[in-house]
Design an enzyme around this catalytic site. Structure first.
Site, short mmCIF file in Angstrom:
data_model
loop_
_atom_site.label_atom_id
_atom_site.label_comp_id
_atom_site.label_asym_id
_atom_site.label_seq_id
_atom_site.Cartn_x
_atom_site.Cartn_y
_atom_site.Cartn_z
N LEU A 74 0.86 -1.18 0.00
CA LEU A 74 0.00 0.00 0.00
C LEU A 74 0.89 1.23 0.00
O LEU A 74 1.82 1.34 0.81
CB LEU A 74 -0.88 -0.02 1.26
CG LEU A 74 -1.96 1.05 1.34
CD1 LEU A 74 -3.04 0.82 0.28
CD2 LEU A 74 -2.63 1.05 2.72
N GLU A 104 10.60 -3.63 6.37
CA GLU A 104 10.79 -2.27 6.88
C GLU A 104 9.63 -1.36 6.50
O GLU A 104 9.15 -0.57 7.31
CB GLU A 104 12.12 -1.71 6.34
CG GLU A 104 12.71 -0.59 7.17
CD GLU A 104 12.44 0.78 6.55
OE1 GLU A 104 12.63 1.78 7.25
OE2 GLU A 104 12.04 0.86 5.37
N GLY A 105 9.12 -1.51 5.26
CA GLY A 105 8.00 -0.68 4.81
C GLY A 105 6.76 -0.95 5.65
O GLY A 105 6.06 -0.01 6.07
N THR A 126 11.66 -10.70 6.18
CA THR A 126 12.16 -10.46 4.82
C THR A 126 13.29 -11.43 4.53
O THR A 126 14.13 -11.71 5.38
CB THR A 126 12.68 -9.03 4.58
OG1 THR A 126 13.43 -9.02 3.35
CG2 THR A 126 13.60 -8.53 5.66
N ILE A 127 13.27 -11.95 3.31
CA ILE A 127 14.38 -12.83 2.92
C ILE A 127 15.68 -12.04 2.86
O ILE A 127 16.75 -12.60 2.96
CB ILE A 127 14.13 -13.54 1.57
CG1 ILE A 127 14.08 -12.55 0.41
CG2 ILE A 127 12.89 -14.41 1.62
CD1 ILE A 127 14.24 -13.22 -0.94
N ASP A 128 15.58 -10.71 2.69
CA ASP A 128 16.78 -9.89 2.52
C ASP A 128 17.59 -9.71 3.81
O ASP A 128 18.74 -9.31 3.76
CB ASP A 128 16.40 -8.49 1.99
CG ASP A 128 15.88 -8.54 0.57
OD1 ASP A 128 15.96 -9.60 -0.05
OD2 ASP A 128 15.40 -7.50 0.09
N MET A 170 18.53 -12.35 -4.96
CA MET A 170 17.78 -11.17 -4.52
C MET A 170 18.59 -10.32 -3.55
O MET A 170 19.54 -10.81 -2.94
CB MET A 170 16.44 -11.57 -3.92
CG MET A 170 15.38 -11.81 -4.99
SD MET A 170 13.77 -12.06 -4.26
CE MET A 170 12.75 -11.92 -5.73
N ARG A 276 12.06 -17.09 -2.72
CA ARG A 276 10.99 -16.69 -1.79
C ARG A 276 9.91 -17.75 -1.64
O ARG A 276 9.06 -17.65 -0.75
CB ARG A 276 10.33 -15.40 -2.29
CG ARG A 276 11.17 -14.20 -2.07
CD ARG A 276 10.41 -12.94 -1.74
NE ARG A 276 9.13 -12.76 -2.36
CZ ARG A 276 8.75 -11.64 -3.00
NH1 ARG A 276 9.60 -10.66 -3.15
NH2 ARG A 276 7.54 -11.52 -3.47
O1 F6P Z 1 12.26 -7.34 -0.27
C1 F6P Z 1 12.29 -8.65 -0.62
C2 F6P Z 1 12.45 -8.83 -2.09
O2 F6P Z 1 12.46 -10.20 -2.30
C3 F6P Z 1 13.68 -8.15 -2.72
O3 F6P Z 1 14.87 -8.84 -2.54
C4 F6P Z 1 13.26 -8.07 -4.16
O4 F6P Z 1 13.95 -7.08 -4.87
C5 F6P Z 1 11.81 -7.76 -4.06
O5 F6P Z 1 11.37 -8.29 -2.83
C6 F6P Z 1 10.98 -8.29 -5.21
O6 F6P Z 1 9.66 -7.94 -5.01
P1 F6P Z 1 8.45 -8.32 -5.98
O7 F6P Z 1 7.74 -9.46 -5.34
O8 F6P Z 1 7.63 -7.10 -6.03
O9 F6P Z 1 9.02 -8.71 -7.32
#
Ligand code: F6P
Length: 343
Positions: A74, A104-105, A126-128, A170, A276
Site C-alpha cells: 500500500l 521495513e515498509g 524479509t528474505i533480505d 535477490m 521466496r
Molecule cells: O524485499 C524482498 C524482495 O524479495 C527483494 O529482494 C526483491 O527485490 C523484491 O522483494 C521483489 O519484489 P516483488 O515481489 O515485487 O518482485
C-alpha cells in the site's frame, strides 16, 4: 482479547508459521481469538478479514510457504488518507491489538498506526535480512539455502563446460543473501549493493583462475549491485509506483563484460522468486514460531508500539523506531573478510 494479524509486502517462507504461532499462543495461553486481514494493509482498509481458529487446519500451515492471508503493498499516501477508516474497521471488529508481519515498509506503516493511537506489535520479516534492530529475519535462511543449493549445482556443470557462471540473487539494497550464499557455495567472486564493484577486478579474478589452470568460475551478484562510478556502462532502470528502481539484470551485464574481456563461455542464472517460494527451513520455522509467540505475548501484556527482535539466542521486544528509518546493511569488514575466499 481479540487480536488481528496481517502479512504485508513481499511474501517469504515462515509467514504461515508466525500466523499459526500467534493463533495457538493467543488461544491456548490467553483464551483469546484472532482474525486475519487479507492482502495486507489493503484488506484492513477494505475490511476483508477471516477468523483464524486454533484447529487442525492452522496447525498444518507450519510447513507451507507463502501466506494463507495473501499479501500486498500500500502506498504511504493511501495509508495516511485511510487512517480513519482503519480505526473504524478495527473498532467495528472489536480488535484490541494488531500484529502486522512485514519488512521495513510494513513496520513503517505499523509505526504510523501506533503514532495514531492504534495498539500495534510488529513482526519483522524479509528474505533480505535487512530489518534493523534484529539479528535475523525469518525467510533469510531459506533463501540462502535455496541459493546455496543452486550454486552447488552450478559448480559441476560449470566445470564440465569450462564456463563462468553468474548467479544473480535477490537483494535490492543489501547483500546478505549474496554474501552468505556466496560464502556457503564457495563462489569465486561476490558483489553486493553496499560495495560498488570494479568490473576490472572481477575480470582479473576470472583471468587469473583460467591462467592457473582452473576450469571454471562462479560469481554471485546481488540484484541491486552497482559498479563504481565510471568503471562500466549500465542500463538505467525505471522507478515503480513505490519508488523502487526496476532491475535491468546486473548479472547479465557483468556476464557480457566477462565474455567480451575474458573470452570464456559465460552463462547467467537469475534465481528470482524461487528464493521466496516453498517450505521454510527448520531454522526459519523455529524463528517464525518464536516471533509469533512473543508478539502474541507482547500484545497481551500491553507492550505496544513495538516489534519483536532476535538478539543472539533471545527474542525480545524493541521500540518500532529502532526497526525503521534505516536498513541493516552488510558491514564493510564482513565483505572484506569474505574477499579472502574470492579468486
Ligand atoms: O524485499 C524482498 C524482495 O524479495 C527483494 O529482494 C526483491 O527485490 C523484491 O522483494 C521483489 O519484489 P516483488 O515481489 O515485487 O518482485
Amino acid at each position: 482479547m481479540r487480536l488481528a494479524t496481517l502479512t504485508s509486502g513481499g511474501d517469504c517462507p515462515g509467514l504461515n508459521a508466525v500466523i499459526r504461532s500467534i493463533v495457538r499462543t493467543a488461544s491456548s495461553e490467553y483464551g483469546s481469538t484472532v482474525v486475519g486481514y487479507q492482502d495486507g494493509w489493503v484488506g484492513l482498509l477494505e475490511d476483508r478479514r477471516v477468523d483464524l481458529y486454533d484447529d487442525e487446519e492452522i496447525d498444518r500451515i507450519l510447513l507451507r510457504g507463502g501466506t494463507i492471508l495473501g499479501t500486498g503493498r500500500l502506498h504511504p499516501d493511501n495509508f495516511k488518507a485511510g487512517i480513519d477508516r482503519i480505526k473504524e474497521n478495527l473498532a467495528d471488529a472489536g480488535i484490541d491489538a494488531l500484529i502486522p508481519i512485514g519488512g521495513e515498509g510494513t513496520l513503517k506503516g505499523a509505526k504510523f498506526l501506533s503514532d495514531n493511537g492504534i495498539p500495534v506489535v510488529g513482526v519483522p520479516k524479509t528474505i533480505d535480512n535487512d530489518v534493523n534492530g534484529t539479528d535475523y529475519t525469518f525467510g533469510f535462511d531459506t533463501a540462502v539455502s535455496v541459493a546455496t543449493d543452486a550454486i552447488d549445482r552450478l559448480h559441476t556443470t560449470a566445470e564440465s563446460h569450462d564456463r563462468v557462471m553468474i548467479v544473480e540473487v535477490m537483494g535490492r539494497h543489501v547483500g546478505w543473501i549474496a554474501l552468505h550464499a556466496g560464502m556457503a557455495g564457495g563462489a569465486h567472486y561476490t558483489v553486493i549493493p553496499e560495495v560498488p564493484f570494479d568490473i576490472n577486478d572481477i575480470v582479473k579474478a576470472m583471468q587469473r583462475r583460467f591462467q592457473m589452470g582452473e576450469k571454471y568460475g562462479i560469481i554471485v551478484v546481488a540484484e541491486g549491485a552497482l559498479p563504481k562510478e565510471g568503471t562500466m556502462q549500465v542500463e538505467e532502470g525505471e522507478v515503480d509506483q513505490f519508488g523502487h528502481k526496476t532491475f535491468t539484470g546486473m548479472g547479465q551485464q557483468i556476464a557480457n563484460e566477462i565474455k567480451r574481456r575474458v573470452g570464456q563461455d559465460v552463462r547467467t542464472t537469475v534465481l528470482g522468486h524461487i528464493q521466496r517460494g516453498g517450505t521454510p527451513t527448520a531454522y526459519d520455522r523455529v524463528l517464525a514460531t518464536r516471533y509469533g509467540a512473543t508478539a502474541a505475548m507482547a500484545a497481551h501484556t500491553g507492550q505496544f508500539g513495538t516489534c519483536v527482535a532476535l538478539h543472539g539466542e533471545d527474542i525480545s521486544v524493541i521500540p518500532l523506531e529502532e526497526a525503521v528509518g534505516k536498513l541493516k546493511t552488510v558491514p564493510l569488514r564482513r565483505y572484506e573478510r569474505a574477499q579472502a575466499m574470492f579468486g
